[in-house]
Write an enzyme that holds these catalytic residues in place. Sequence first.
Site, PDB file in Angstrom:
ATOM      1  N   SER A 119      18.433  82.308  25.440  1.00  0.00           N
ATOM      2  CA  SER A 119      18.526  83.491  24.583  1.00  0.00           C
ATOM      3  C   SER A 119      19.730  84.340  24.950  1.00  0.00           C
ATOM      4  CB  SER A 119      17.277  84.357  24.742  1.00  0.00           C
ATOM      5  OG  SER A 119      16.140  83.614  24.459  1.00  0.00           O
ATOM      6  N   HIS A 140      20.328  77.689  19.648  1.00  0.00           N
ATOM      7  CA  HIS A 140      19.349  78.756  19.843  1.00  0.00           C
ATOM      8  C   HIS A 140      18.404  78.938  18.651  1.00  0.00           C
ATOM      9  CE1 HIS A 140      18.497  83.303  20.383  1.00  0.00           C
ATOM     10  NE2 HIS A 140      17.649  82.609  21.097  1.00  0.00           N
ATOM     11  N   GLU A 152      21.017  79.764  15.843  1.00  0.00           N
ATOM     12  CA  GLU A 152      22.355  80.219  16.243  1.00  0.00           C
ATOM     13  C   GLU A 152      23.026  79.067  16.985  1.00  0.00           C
ATOM     14  OE1 GLU A 152      23.081  84.763  17.443  1.00  0.00           O
ATOM     15  OE2 GLU A 152      21.273  83.978  18.357  1.00  0.00           O
ATOM     16  N   ASN A 190      19.892  88.545  19.573  1.00  0.00           N
ATOM     17  CA  ASN A 190      19.307  89.300  20.690  1.00  0.00           C
ATOM     18  C   ASN A 190      20.173  90.461  21.164  1.00  0.00           C
ATOM     19  OD1 ASN A 190      16.779  88.098  21.019  1.00  0.00           O
ATOM     20  ND2 ASN A 190      17.764  86.276  21.839  1.00  0.00           N
TER      21      ASN A 190
HETATM   22  P1  NAD Z   1       7.870  79.439  28.190  1.00  0.00           P
HETATM   23  O1  NAD Z   1       7.598  80.212  29.422  1.00  0.00           O
HETATM   24  O2  NAD Z   1       6.857  79.414  27.096  1.00  0.00           O
HETATM   25  O3  NAD Z   1       8.179  77.894  28.545  1.00  0.00           O
HETATM   26  C1  NAD Z   1       9.061  77.496  29.535  1.00  0.00           C
HETATM   27  C2  NAD Z   1       8.661  76.103  29.993  1.00  0.00           C
HETATM   28  O4  NAD Z   1       9.673  75.589  30.871  1.00  0.00           O
HETATM   29  C3  NAD Z   1       7.337  76.075  30.788  1.00  0.00           C
HETATM   30  O5  NAD Z   1       6.449  75.137  30.214  1.00  0.00           O
HETATM   31  C4  NAD Z   1       7.776  75.622  32.189  1.00  0.00           C
HETATM   32  O6  NAD Z   1       6.818  74.819  32.855  1.00  0.00           O
HETATM   33  C5  NAD Z   1       9.037  74.825  31.850  1.00  0.00           C
HETATM   34  N1  NAD Z   1       9.926  74.629  32.980  1.00  0.00           N
HETATM   35  C6  NAD Z   1      10.250  75.492  33.982  1.00  0.00           C
HETATM   36  N2  NAD Z   1      11.109  74.904  34.841  1.00  0.00           N
HETATM   37  C7  NAD Z   1      11.328  73.645  34.378  1.00  0.00           C
HETATM   38  C8  NAD Z   1      12.106  72.554  34.854  1.00  0.00           C
HETATM   39  N3  NAD Z   1      12.813  72.638  35.954  1.00  0.00           N
HETATM   40  N4  NAD Z   1      12.092  71.402  34.125  1.00  0.00           N
HETATM   41  C9  NAD Z   1      11.354  71.309  32.989  1.00  0.00           C
HETATM   42  N5  NAD Z   1      10.605  72.318  32.504  1.00  0.00           N
HETATM   43  C10 NAD Z   1      10.583  73.471  33.195  1.00  0.00           C
HETATM   44  O7  NAD Z   1       9.277  79.978  27.653  1.00  0.00           O
HETATM   45  P2  NAD Z   1       9.858  79.949  26.147  1.00  0.00           P
HETATM   46  O8  NAD Z   1       9.506  81.222  25.479  1.00  0.00           O
HETATM   47  O9  NAD Z   1       9.513  78.646  25.505  1.00  0.00           O
HETATM   48  O10 NAD Z   1      11.430  80.033  26.438  1.00  0.00           O
HETATM   49  C11 NAD Z   1      12.164  78.883  26.796  1.00  0.00           C
HETATM   50  C12 NAD Z   1      13.644  79.124  26.532  1.00  0.00           C
HETATM   51  O11 NAD Z   1      13.828  79.454  25.155  1.00  0.00           O
HETATM   52  C13 NAD Z   1      14.253  80.296  27.326  1.00  0.00           C
HETATM   53  O12 NAD Z   1      15.571  79.973  27.657  1.00  0.00           O
HETATM   54  C14 NAD Z   1      14.202  81.443  26.330  1.00  0.00           C
HETATM   55  O13 NAD Z   1      15.181  82.408  26.580  1.00  0.00           O
HETATM   56  C15 NAD Z   1      14.509  80.693  25.042  1.00  0.00           C
HETATM   57  N6  NAD Z   1      14.058  81.360  23.823  1.00  0.00           N
HETATM   58  C16 NAD Z   1      12.858  81.999  23.776  1.00  0.00           C
HETATM   59  C17 NAD Z   1      12.462  82.629  22.598  1.00  0.00           C
HETATM   60  C18 NAD Z   1      11.125  83.335  22.512  1.00  0.00           C
HETATM   61  O14 NAD Z   1      10.906  84.060  21.534  1.00  0.00           O
HETATM   62  N7  NAD Z   1      10.228  83.146  23.446  1.00  0.00           N
HETATM   63  C19 NAD Z   1      13.279  82.584  21.464  1.00  0.00           C
HETATM   64  C20 NAD Z   1      14.494  81.882  21.534  1.00  0.00           C
HETATM   65  C21 NAD Z   1      14.875  81.282  22.720  1.00  0.00           C
END
Ligand code: NAD
Length: 291
Positions: A119, A140, A152, A190
């Site tokens: 993000s 993204h 994005e 963001n």
């Molecule tokens: P989340 O906490 O729901 O999921 C993250 C996952 O990553 C978990 O299942 C965790 O076990 C896994 N993980 C951690 N370390 C790891 C590793 N070394 N290898 C493999 N898996 C691993 O988080 P999320 O909300 O899905 O966010 C994930 C990414 O997406 C982040 O970079 C976040 O910034 C981005 N993002 C989030 C949103 C949102 O609205 N939540 C929107 C756009 C982008």
Amino acid sequence: MDIQKIGIVGAGQMGNGIAHVMALAGYDVILTDVSQQALDKALETIRGNLARQASRGKISDEEMNATLGRIGTTLQLSDLGATDLVIEAATERETIKQAIFEDLQPHLQPHTILTSNTSSISITRLASRTDRPERFMGFHFMNPVPVMQLVELIRGIATDEETFKSCLAVVERIGKTASSAEDFPAFIVNRILMPMINEAVYTLYEGVGNVKSIDEAMKLGANHPMGPLELADFIGLDTCLAIMNVLHDGLADTKYRPCPLLTKYVEAGWLGRKTQRGFYDYRGDTPVPTR
Ligand code: NAD
């Protein structure tokens, strides 16, 4: 480049949505996580979301079953070696993302494109630590992935045109719309959205309003479909805090300082919907404001 097989790292709320839309569009998907529980939960979520789409007539039962058949899961990062495109969607922490790309690299084919769903973290910096900065970019998605139209696409300083075009073709095939952003902290969405959410937390912190009045004010007064605190819970308060820290560090401007109350919620482990408590408590039938 013709992309057929896609690897997704991280099976959280974003990873499962990305796997869903990619498999539905016909790509072979392999999803990995460090936690078997996260993989199981992701498959369950995908199954539930596909079933809802089928029950509304948006997809057929055959499409639903074929989509599920195209998604494989693994705990071994090396199993992503045969993919044409990797989308990293693990926890928003730079050290974690960097370690994933380092561990993945020896197993990849030379043509494989690496992308991150980050993000806010610098695409140029993540790319510079890999063996293929020209085949690296930001991919993204917005949350929830199956519903939100925008992707994005963020070019790092070294990203080549072929990589951009290949990723653009993927966005088009999944029926979404790409917006191209330059690689500056938090990109476009963001950069604008998070300071607004942070400001909503400040209005709560300073007692200008309570959770209910702040959310209602922005829904009815600014015509936002969700209030900013409700939206923060939906995104995840840890993710919101991480993005504010990236804006604060990356742009070196005090206007981006994260609200201490946001930090406090994260320290408490009240991360929003995913932990059942944030600005609202989701453990009962209806969400109850926590302040
Ligand atoms: P989340 O906490 O729901 O999921 C993250 C996952 O990553 C978990 O299942 C965790 O076990 C896994 N993980 C951690 N370390 C790891 C590793 N070394 N290898 C493999 N898996 C691993 O988080 P999320 O909300 O899905 O966010 C994930 C990414 O997406 C982040 O970079 C976040 O910034 C981005 N993002 C989030 C949103 C949102 O609205 N939540 C929107 C756009 C982008």
